[in-house]
Write an enzyme that holds these catalytic residues in place. Structure first.
Site, PDB file in Angstrom:
ATOM      1  N   LYS A 147     -10.221  -6.707  -6.439  1.00 50.53           N
ATOM      2  CA  LYS A 147     -11.202  -5.609  -6.689  1.00 50.53           C
ATOM      3  C   LYS A 147     -10.726  -4.357  -7.266  1.00 50.53           C
ATOM      4  O   LYS A 147     -11.305  -3.663  -7.935  1.00 50.53           O
ATOM      5  CB  LYS A 147     -11.871  -5.445  -5.216  1.00 50.53           C
ATOM      6  CG  LYS A 147     -12.950  -6.485  -4.883  1.00 50.53           C
ATOM      7  CD  LYS A 147     -13.768  -5.606  -3.917  1.00 50.53           C
ATOM      8  CE  LYS A 147     -14.052  -6.693  -2.678  1.00 50.53           C
ATOM      9  NZ  LYS A 147     -12.988  -6.234  -1.573  1.00 50.53           N
ATOM     10  N   LYS A 188       0.875  -1.367  -0.015  1.00 48.19           N
ATOM     11  CA  LYS A 188      -0.014   0.127  -0.025  1.00 48.19           C
ATOM     12  C   LYS A 188       0.763   1.069   0.275  1.00 48.19           C
ATOM     13  O   LYS A 188       0.540   2.239  -0.705  1.00 48.19           O
ATOM     14  CB  LYS A 188      -0.931   0.034   1.193  1.00 48.19           C
ATOM     15  CG  LYS A 188      -2.138  -0.929   1.043  1.00 48.19           C
ATOM     16  CD  LYS A 188      -3.197  -0.163   0.092  1.00 48.19           C
ATOM     17  CE  LYS A 188      -4.369  -1.375  -0.109  1.00 48.19           C
ATOM     18  NZ  LYS A 188      -4.940  -1.439  -1.092  1.00 48.19           N
ATOM     19  N   LYS A 240      -3.035 -11.616  -8.778  1.00 49.65           N
ATOM     20  CA  LYS A 240      -4.212 -12.331  -8.362  1.00 49.65           C
ATOM     21  C   LYS A 240      -5.292 -11.417  -8.853  1.00 49.65           C
ATOM     22  O   LYS A 240      -5.319 -10.056  -8.892  1.00 49.65           O
ATOM     23  CB  LYS A 240      -4.358 -12.456  -6.817  1.00 49.65           C
ATOM     24  CG  LYS A 240      -4.364 -11.388  -6.094  1.00 49.65           C
ATOM     25  CD  LYS A 240      -4.787 -11.454  -4.599  1.00 49.65           C
ATOM     26  CE  LYS A 240      -5.283 -10.328  -3.839  1.00 49.65           C
ATOM     27  NZ  LYS A 240      -6.413 -10.038  -3.366  1.00 49.65           N
TER      28      LYS A 240
HETATM   29  P1  ADP Z   1      -9.829  -7.604  -2.664  1.00 49.91           P
HETATM   30  O1  ADP Z   1      -8.276  -8.348  -2.528  1.00 49.91           O
HETATM   31  O2  ADP Z   1     -10.078  -8.136  -3.955  1.00 49.91           O
HETATM   32  O3  ADP Z   1      -9.973  -6.415  -2.484  1.00 49.91           O
HETATM   33  P2  ADP Z   1     -10.792  -8.378  -0.094  1.00 49.91           P
HETATM   34  O4  ADP Z   1      -9.495  -7.938   0.453  1.00 49.91           O
HETATM   35  O5  ADP Z   1     -11.880  -7.794   0.305  1.00 49.91           O
HETATM   36  O6  ADP Z   1     -10.920  -8.302  -1.806  1.00 49.91           O
HETATM   37  O7  ADP Z   1     -10.989 -10.078   0.272  1.00 49.91           O
HETATM   38  C1  ADP Z   1     -12.144 -10.498   0.625  1.00 49.91           C
HETATM   39  C2  ADP Z   1     -11.737 -12.085   0.601  1.00 49.91           C
HETATM   40  O8  ADP Z   1     -11.551 -12.577  -0.717  1.00 49.91           O
HETATM   41  C3  ADP Z   1     -10.485 -12.419   1.507  1.00 49.91           C
HETATM   42  O9  ADP Z   1     -10.681 -13.701   2.155  1.00 49.91           O
HETATM   43  C4  ADP Z   1      -9.462 -12.750   0.434  1.00 49.91           C
HETATM   44  O10 ADP Z   1      -8.584 -13.647   0.669  1.00 49.91           O
HETATM   45  C5  ADP Z   1     -10.497 -13.333  -0.802  1.00 49.91           C
HETATM   46  N1  ADP Z   1      -9.436 -13.093  -1.999  1.00 49.91           N
HETATM   47  C6  ADP Z   1      -9.504 -12.065  -2.621  1.00 49.91           C
HETATM   48  N2  ADP Z   1      -8.811 -12.049  -3.894  1.00 49.91           N
HETATM   49  C7  ADP Z   1      -8.514 -13.318  -3.913  1.00 49.91           C
HETATM   50  C8  ADP Z   1      -8.059 -14.106  -5.076  1.00 49.91           C
HETATM   51  N3  ADP Z   1      -7.624 -13.608  -6.139  1.00 49.91           N
HETATM   52  N4  ADP Z   1      -7.928 -15.466  -4.774  1.00 49.91           N
HETATM   53  C9  ADP Z   1      -8.391 -16.113  -3.713  1.00 49.91           C
HETATM   54  N5  ADP Z   1      -9.132 -15.519  -2.575  1.00 49.91           N
HETATM   55  C10 ADP Z   1      -9.135 -13.929  -2.879  1.00 49.91           C
END
Ligand code: ADP
Ligand code: TRP
Length: 332
Positions: free
Chosen positions: A198, A113, A195
């Site tokens: 969002k 970040k 990966k």
């Molecule tokens: P992002 O990283 O997309 O902003 P969040 O941080 O809100 O999403 O994550 C919510 C959940 O989704 C967490 O349990 C996170 O580990 C899972 N998650 C997010 N991206 C992935 C991914 N590409 N593969 C597997 N799990 C993921």
């Protein structure tokens, strides 16, 4: 026997995607039958990136709607907004006194970040894992269904729990990350780099709200090459990623037939991606359609959140009074 306690959260920072589904939501849906589940929208966590106030409500409703569309039953679990539980920031404050600047600065997600938004390295970002620990410990959870990227945060939650117990007396269990299957999931992005997420890689991430044609377009653009020239050769990572995505939504017969074609050097990635696109469309469409309808029903969204907060507050208030007593905050 009482059911094991489970907590997990998803930040309301944008559209949910396939990574959220396979890393987190799919596990939520499976766990709701056999565990005592607390699932929440991490709206406080989303404030670290200063979202526009007028976007909050829609973003929170979308997370709720997409989870229900994916199969979560708000009557079986407590589904709530983090900000509806004042006990969470209270426990966060207590835990902040036990969390050290040095260890927080070393967290890889914090360092990422700092690189991504050098103009906004706020204290909330630094103490992000402490707030996450409060989310988990407020219900004394033992299992936390998350994707691979959250493993280290859960390890920190265990450390903070142990530290609290060591200083003030035994109160918290040490939570473990959880996934049905052997390992935590990481759903790769379509461009072969990192990966799905969002906030980044808009074109390389498949969202649960994507229309059929958008899904097809993105899948067809996934990185491939002209195919292997030697039998049974090692797969480059970006090809492994396409297979991994296929594993998630296609039947095992289909995936195996392409794997055999790869090993025999007869694979045609164009065909493979067409197949993957159709299977992906069939997977995402019903979730999308259901979520759109739910989101439009504001009365229902409000009722779900209100009811979820009531359920969650019960266990949160119990934990916070125990924590206060152990710390010595009981004066009359
Ligand atoms: P992002 O990283 O997309 O902003 P969040 O941080 O809100 O999403 O994550 C919510 C959940 O989704 C967490 O349990 C996170 O580990 C899972 N998650 C997010 N991206 C992935 C991914 N590409 N593969 C597997 N799990 C993921
Ligand atoms: N930090 C998590 C993420 O970015 C979301 C989250 C917040 C969470 N609090 C949590 C996940 C508590 C599990 C438990 O994915």
């Amino acid at each position: 026997m009482s059911k094991e306690i489970v907590v997990s959260g998803i930040r309301s920072t944008g559209f949910l995607h396939l990574g959220n589904y396979f890393g987190a939501m799919r596990n939520y849906v499976k766990m709701q039958e056999d565990y005592n589940c607390y699932f929440f929208v991490a709206d406080y966590h989303s404030l670290t990136t200063h979202p526009d106030p007028k976007d909050l409500r829609g973003n929170v409703y979308r997370v709720v709607a997409e989870n229900i569309a994916a199969g979560l039953d708000p009557d079986k679990v407590a589904l709530y907004a983090q900000s509806d539980l004042p006990e969470i920031p209270e426990l966060y404050l207590m835990l902040n006194m036990l969390a050290y600047k040095g260890e927080l600065e070393k967290v890889p997600t914090f360092k990422d970040k700092v690189r991504q938004q050098p103009e906004n390295v706020n204290a909330g970002l630094l103490t992000y894992p402490v707030l996450m620990t409060a989310d988990i410990l407020i219900h004394k959870a033992v299992k936390v269904p998350v994707g691979k990227d959250q493993e280290q945060h859960i390890e920190m939650a265990r450390n903070f729990a142990g530290r609290f117990n060591g200083r003030y007396g035994e109160l918290f269990p040490e939570p473990q990350p959880f996934n049905f299957g052997d390992t935590l999931v990481k759903v790769p992005s379509l461009d072969g780099a990192g990966k799905m997420s969002k906030s980044e890689h808009g074109n390389a991430t498949l969202y649960l709200a994507d229309e059929d044609d958008a899904i097809r377009k993105k899948v067809m653009k996934a990185k491939t090459d002209s195919g292997p020239t030697e039998h049974n050769s090692t797969m480059p990572e970006y090809i492994q990623n396409v297979f991994q995505l296929m594993n998630l939504v296609s039947t095992s017969e289909i995936t195996e037939s392409y794997r055999a074609a790869y090993n025999g050097c007869t694979i045609r990635y164009g065909d493979m991606k067409k197949q993957l696109a159709e299977d992906m469309v069939n997977f995402i469409r019903p979730i999308r359609e259901k979520a759109v309808a739910l989101q439009a029903d504001e009365t229902k969204m409000m009722a779900v959140l209100r009811h979820g907060a009531e359920k969650a507050r019960e266990s949160a208030s119990r934990t916070i009074s125990e924590a206060r007593k152990l710390i010595g905050i009981n004066y009359y």
